[in-house]
Write a protein that holds these residues in place. Sequence first.
Motif, PDB file in Angstrom:
ATOM      1  N   THR A   7      -9.809   3.970 -17.368  1.00  0.00           N
ATOM      2  CA  THR A   7      -9.835   2.620 -17.824  1.00  0.00           C
ATOM      3  C   THR A   7      -8.424   1.995 -18.051  1.00  0.00           C
ATOM      4  O   THR A   7      -7.974   1.020 -17.907  1.00  0.00           O
ATOM      5  N   CYS A   8      -7.491   2.993 -18.497  1.00  0.00           N
ATOM      6  CA  CYS A   8      -6.362   2.341 -18.669  1.00  0.00           C
ATOM      7  C   CYS A   8      -5.330   2.186 -17.415  1.00  0.00           C
ATOM      8  O   CYS A   8      -4.822   1.183 -17.047  1.00  0.00           O
ATOM      9  N   GLU A   9      -5.843   3.157 -16.240  1.00  0.00           N
ATOM     10  CA  GLU A   9      -5.284   2.908 -14.956  1.00  0.00           C
ATOM     11  C   GLU A   9      -5.673   1.475 -14.481  1.00  0.00           C
ATOM     12  O   GLU A   9      -4.800   0.715 -13.952  1.00  0.00           O
ATOM     13  N   TYR A  10      -6.874   1.263 -14.763  1.00  0.00           N
ATOM     14  CA  TYR A  10      -7.510   0.022 -14.055  1.00  0.00           C
ATOM     15  C   TYR A  10      -6.592  -1.210 -14.952  1.00  0.00           C
ATOM     16  O   TYR A  10      -6.620  -2.163 -14.282  1.00  0.00           O
ATOM     17  N   ALA A  11      -6.723  -0.993 -16.023  1.00  0.00           N
ATOM     18  CA  ALA A  11      -5.927  -2.091 -16.891  1.00  0.00           C
ATOM     19  C   ALA A  11      -4.477  -2.438 -16.324  1.00  0.00           C
ATOM     20  O   ALA A  11      -4.424  -3.617 -16.330  1.00  0.00           O
ATOM     21  N   MET A  12      -4.037  -1.546 -16.171  1.00  0.00           N
ATOM     22  CA  MET A  12      -2.478  -1.640 -15.653  1.00  0.00           C
ATOM     23  C   MET A  12      -2.530  -2.188 -14.112  1.00  0.00           C
ATOM     24  O   MET A  12      -1.722  -2.944 -14.116  1.00  0.00           O
ATOM     25  N   ARG A  13      -3.293  -1.578 -13.486  1.00  0.00           N
ATOM     26  CA  ARG A  13      -3.348  -2.160 -12.111  1.00  0.00           C
ATOM     27  C   ARG A  13      -3.770  -3.938 -12.214  1.00  0.00           C
ATOM     28  O   ARG A  13      -3.254  -4.517 -11.548  1.00  0.00           O
ATOM     29  N   ALA A  14      -4.814  -4.123 -12.673  1.00  0.00           N
ATOM     30  CA  ALA A  14      -5.385  -5.547 -13.153  1.00  0.00           C
ATOM     31  C   ALA A  14      -4.212  -6.199 -13.576  1.00  0.00           C
ATOM     32  O   ALA A  14      -3.974  -7.433 -13.235  1.00  0.00           O
ATOM     33  N   VAL A  15      -3.389  -5.832 -14.662  1.00  0.00           N
ATOM     34  CA  VAL A  15      -2.426  -6.851 -15.226  1.00  0.00           C
ATOM     35  C   VAL A  15      -1.199  -6.872 -14.114  1.00  0.00           C
ATOM     36  O   VAL A  15      -0.679  -8.146 -14.099  1.00  0.00           O
ATOM     37  N   PHE A  16      -0.746  -5.956 -13.433  1.00  0.00           N
ATOM     38  CA  PHE A  16      -0.078  -6.092 -12.479  1.00  0.00           C
ATOM     39  C   PHE A  16      -0.373  -7.060 -11.243  1.00  0.00           C
ATOM     40  O   PHE A  16       0.295  -8.006 -10.818  1.00  0.00           O
TER      41      PHE A  16
END
Length: 145
Positions: A7-16
């Motif tokens: 979940t956190c990985e997807y969140a960081m990728r999405a924000v980038f």
Amino acid sequence: MGIFSKTCEYAMRAVFFISQKSQQGNKTGIKEIAEGIDSPEHFLAKILQKLSREGIIQSSKGPNGGFFLDSTNFSRPLADIVAAIEGDQIFVGCGMGLSYCSEENPCPLHQEFKKVRDQLIRMLHTTTIGQFNEELIQGQMTLNK
């Protein structure tokens, strides 16, 4: 294998991804984000909703709507994303997941993990969301193969 939850990985990728698009003056929809970061759309929708509620990303509805970052979002530290998704456990937790681990009652990994955790905390607090935009825009970095 990453050190963050999926979940956190997807969140960081999405924000980038959103940051990169916002830097170019664009808003982006969930379908484009999901494709751009190789994430399941339904799962990503919940993540983006949480990030929006926390004020890390912005959203607007309508035909020209989508997700975007405003000028203040670009300078927020990555720690804000992690805290919004994971809470503060990654900043204080035991490397082995033991609830009783502390300075007074350390686990076998305590001292060495503390060094690694402190470096991670420093990186997350000093690295900003917008820091990688130029490299992403120029294709020097990637969020998806």
